[in-house]
Design a protein around this motif. Structure first.
Motif, PDB file in Angstrom:
ATOM      1  N   LEU A  17       0.935  -1.305  -0.068  1.00  9.27           N
ATOM      2  CA  LEU A  17      -0.032  -0.116   0.048  1.00  9.27           C
ATOM      3  C   LEU A  17       1.023   1.259   0.294  1.00  9.27           C
ATOM      4  N   GLY A  18       1.931   1.205   0.597  1.00  9.35           N
ATOM      5  CA  GLY A  18       2.797   2.430   0.671  1.00  9.35           C
ATOM      6  C   GLY A  18       3.324   2.694  -0.473  1.00  9.35           C
ATOM      7  N   LEU A  19       3.618   1.655  -1.322  1.00 12.18           N
ATOM      8  CA  LEU A  19       4.268   1.981  -2.825  1.00 12.18           C
ATOM      9  C   LEU A  19       3.235   2.666  -3.425  1.00 12.18           C
ATOM     10  N   ALA A  20       1.801   2.223  -3.420  1.00 10.16           N
ATOM     11  CA  ALA A  20       0.805   2.948  -4.363  1.00 10.16           C
ATOM     12  C   ALA A  20       0.568   4.314  -3.790  1.00 10.16           C
ATOM     13  N   ILE A  21       0.720   4.728  -2.404  1.00  9.16           N
ATOM     14  CA  ILE A  21       0.455   5.957  -1.833  1.00  9.16           C
ATOM     15  C   ILE A  21       1.700   6.811  -2.593  1.00  9.16           C
ATOM     16  N   THR A  22       2.967   6.322  -2.567  1.00  5.38           N
ATOM     17  CA  THR A  22       3.966   6.944  -3.053  1.00  5.38           C
ATOM     18  C   THR A  22       3.953   7.455  -4.473  1.00  5.38           C
ATOM     19  N   GLN A  23       3.414   6.368  -5.362  1.00 13.97           N
ATOM     20  CA  GLN A  23       3.265   6.530  -6.673  1.00 13.97           C
ATOM     21  C   GLN A  23       2.027   7.557  -7.073  1.00 13.97           C
ATOM     22  N   THR A  24       0.977   7.686  -6.313  1.00 12.20           N
ATOM     23  CA  THR A  24       0.014   8.549  -6.385  1.00 12.20           C
ATOM     24  C   THR A  24       0.363   9.795  -6.062  1.00 12.20           C
ATOM     25  N   LEU A  25       1.366  10.130  -4.900  1.00 16.92           N
ATOM     26  CA  LEU A  25       1.838  11.464  -4.620  1.00 16.92           C
ATOM     27  C   LEU A  25       2.780  11.983  -5.907  1.00 16.92           C
ATOM     28  N   ILE A  26       3.538  11.106  -6.277  1.00 13.46           N
ATOM     29  CA  ILE A  26       4.404  11.399  -7.494  1.00 13.46           C
ATOM     30  C   ILE A  26       3.517  11.894  -8.604  1.00 13.46           C
ATOM     31  N   SER A  27       2.468  11.337  -8.859  1.00 17.71           N
ATOM     32  CA  SER A  27       1.664  11.731  -9.896  1.00 17.71           C
ATOM     33  C   SER A  27       1.097  13.093  -9.626  1.00 17.71           C
ATOM     34  N   GLU A  28       0.941  13.296  -8.509  1.00 15.26           N
ATOM     35  CA  GLU A  28       0.253  14.677  -8.196  1.00 15.26           C
ATOM     36  C   GLU A  28       1.240  15.770  -8.215  1.00 15.26           C
ATOM     37  N   GLY A  29       2.575  15.433  -8.207  1.00 18.29           N
ATOM     38  CA  GLY A  29       3.787  16.496  -8.126  1.00 18.29           C
ATOM     39  C   GLY A  29       4.143  16.492  -6.884  1.00 18.29           C
ATOM     40  N   ALA A  30       3.937  15.979  -6.008  1.00 20.10           N
ATOM     41  CA  ALA A  30       4.435  16.221  -4.635  1.00 20.10           C
ATOM     42  C   ALA A  30       5.734  15.734  -4.629  1.00 20.10           C
ATOM     43  N   ARG A  31       6.447  16.110  -3.651  1.00 18.94           N
ATOM     44  CA  ARG A  31       7.886  15.619  -3.265  1.00 18.94           C
ATOM     45  C   ARG A  31       7.623  14.489  -2.036  1.00 18.94           C
ATOM     46  N   VAL A  32       8.259  13.438  -2.406  1.00 15.38           N
ATOM     47  CA  VAL A  32       7.977  12.423  -1.362  1.00 15.38           C
ATOM     48  C   VAL A  32       9.127  12.029  -0.560  1.00 15.38           C
ATOM     49  N   VAL A  33       8.977  11.835   0.799  1.00 15.77           N
ATOM     50  CA  VAL A  33      10.056  10.861   1.498  1.00 15.77           C
ATOM     51  C   VAL A  33       9.566   9.720   1.746  1.00 15.77           C
ATOM     52  N   VAL A  34      10.338   8.698   1.288  1.00 18.63           N
ATOM     53  CA  VAL A  34      10.063   7.303   1.226  1.00 18.63           C
ATOM     54  C   VAL A  34      10.510   6.658   2.323  1.00 18.63           C
ATOM     55  N   ASN A  35       9.993   6.394   3.481  1.00 19.02           N
ATOM     56  CA  ASN A  35      10.942   5.738   4.611  1.00 19.02           C
ATOM     57  C   ASN A  35      10.680   4.181   4.219  1.00 19.02           C
ATOM     58  N   TYR A  36      11.614   3.396   4.513  1.00 16.54           N
ATOM     59  CA  TYR A  36      11.478   1.708   4.434  1.00 16.54           C
ATOM     60  C   TYR A  36      12.428   1.381   5.562  1.00 16.54           C
ATOM     61  N   PHE A  37      12.053   0.137   5.785  1.00 19.00           N
ATOM     62  CA  PHE A  37      12.909  -0.358   6.828  1.00 19.00           C
ATOM     63  C   PHE A  37      13.883  -1.816   6.206  1.00 19.00           C
ATOM     64  N   SER A  38      13.214  -2.394   5.532  1.00 23.04           N
ATOM     65  CA  SER A  38      13.941  -3.385   4.890  1.00 23.04           C
ATOM     66  C   SER A  38      13.794  -3.504   3.326  1.00 23.04           C
ATOM     67  N   SER A  39      12.968  -2.603   2.675  1.00 19.53           N
ATOM     68  CA  SER A  39      12.732  -2.598   1.294  1.00 19.53           C
ATOM     69  C   SER A  39      13.617  -2.037   0.656  1.00 19.53           C
ATOM     70  N   GLU A  40      15.015  -2.022   0.568  1.00 20.09           N
ATOM     71  CA  GLU A  40      15.952  -1.074   0.188  1.00 20.09           C
ATOM     72  C   GLU A  40      15.861  -0.908  -1.255  1.00 20.09           C
ATOM     73  N   THR A  41      15.917  -2.260  -2.069  1.00 19.00           N
ATOM     74  CA  THR A  41      15.792  -2.454  -3.476  1.00 19.00           C
ATOM     75  C   THR A  41      14.888  -1.509  -4.278  1.00 19.00           C
ATOM     76  N   GLN A  42      13.650  -1.767  -3.588  1.00 20.63           N
ATOM     77  CA  GLN A  42      12.530  -0.942  -3.880  1.00 20.63           C
ATOM     78  C   GLN A  42      12.714   0.517  -3.861  1.00 20.63           C
ATOM     79  N   ALA A  43      12.980   0.991  -2.608  1.00 25.66           N
ATOM     80  CA  ALA A  43      13.339   2.247  -2.397  1.00 25.66           C
ATOM     81  C   ALA A  43      14.345   2.895  -3.045  1.00 25.66           C
ATOM     82  N   LYS A  44      15.586   2.257  -3.242  1.00 24.45           N
ATOM     83  CA  LYS A  44      16.384   2.947  -4.238  1.00 24.45           C
ATOM     84  C   LYS A  44      16.025   3.150  -6.007  1.00 24.45           C
TER      85      LYS A  44
END
Length: 253
Positions: A17-44
């Motif tokens: 769900l967090g990724l879906a939220i991030t992608q929606t925010l990106i499409s809206e033009g927001a700047r996004v701080v993506v916090n992660y704990f173990s999902s380093e590959t996806q975050a990078k």
């Protein structure tokens, strides 16, 4: 403040769900701080794809010191403070009715772990962002809840109790912070198809939920994320302390 002008922290923002939220925010033009704990590959991958819009940071959101460092790092990266927080991170949980702990099996550790992941994490991010939000006289905090609080059709005791506590914290925080232009709300979903947490859910459960909703289908992470934009938009200026249930109409109120 328009969504495109905001800097939004999404905890657990690199998967599910967090990724879906991030992608929606990106499409809206927001700047996004993506916090992660173990999902380093996806975050990078997100950071590489959207270097001007995405800043990634590994932090345990139940650790107050790590959260404070993350806020400072994001402020340095973007040159401005985080304006909005979406508390989405989920601590070690799967929607599997057969594997859930029964009343007889619940432990203090199990209950405390979920409470820390929901309420303590939200407290940590709220406190870390509070000073800058007060200065700006603007802030948007959105906590992710569940319709199981209103309709505990499957008794996930630890998870649901923690989210109920988060709902109470949402409402008390809104009372305390409204004077500073900070709105605090909750968006509660039903079972979403499909996230990392719901991948263990049998298909017949999704079918049963779909047949019980007015829309006759299960809500997707993308639909849930789109509804979240309501609370970030300027049109929600007078909305705070509320819990919006986004589950296709399964639960009313």
């Amino acid at each position: 403040m328009q969504i495109r002008d905001q800097i939004v922290l999404v905890t657990g923002g690199a998967r599910g769900l967090g990724l879906a939220i991030t992608q929606t925010l990106i499409s809206e033009g927001a700047r996004v701080v993506v916090n992660y704990f173990s999902s380093e590959t996806q975050a990078k991958k997100l950071a590489k794809q959207y270097p001007k819009q995405v800043f990634t940071y590994q932090a345990d959101v139940t650790n107050k010191d790590q959260v404070k460092v993350m806020f400072n790092a994001a402020k340095e990266y973007f040159g401005s403070a985080i304006t909005s927080i979406i508390n989405n991170a989920l601590i070690h949980f799967e929607f599997n009715g057969d594997a859930r702990p029964k009343i007889e099996d619940l432990t203090t550790q199990t209950m405390t772990s979920q409470f820390n992941g929901s309420v303590l994490a939200a407290l940590n991010t709220t406190q870390a962002g509070l000073e800058d939000m007060k200065k700006a006289q603007f802030g948007r905090i959105i906590n992710v809840g569940t319709n199981l609080v209103q309709n505990p059709v499957v008794p996930y005791h630890d998870y649901t109790a923690a989210k109920a506590a988060l709902l109470a914290f949402t409402r008390t925080a809104s009372q305390d912070l409204g004077q500073y232009g900070i709105n605090v709300n909750m968006l509660s979903g039903g079972l979403l198809q499909t996230t990392d947490a719901s991948k263990a859910t049998p298909d017949f459960v999704f079918d049963l939920i779909a047949s019980s909703t007015p829309l006759k289908r299960v809500i997707t992470p993308e639909e849930f994320s789109s509804a979240m934009m309501i609370f970030l938009s300027p049109y929600s200026h007078a909305i705070t302390g509320q819990n919006l249930i986004v589950d296709g109409g399964l639960v009313k109120g």
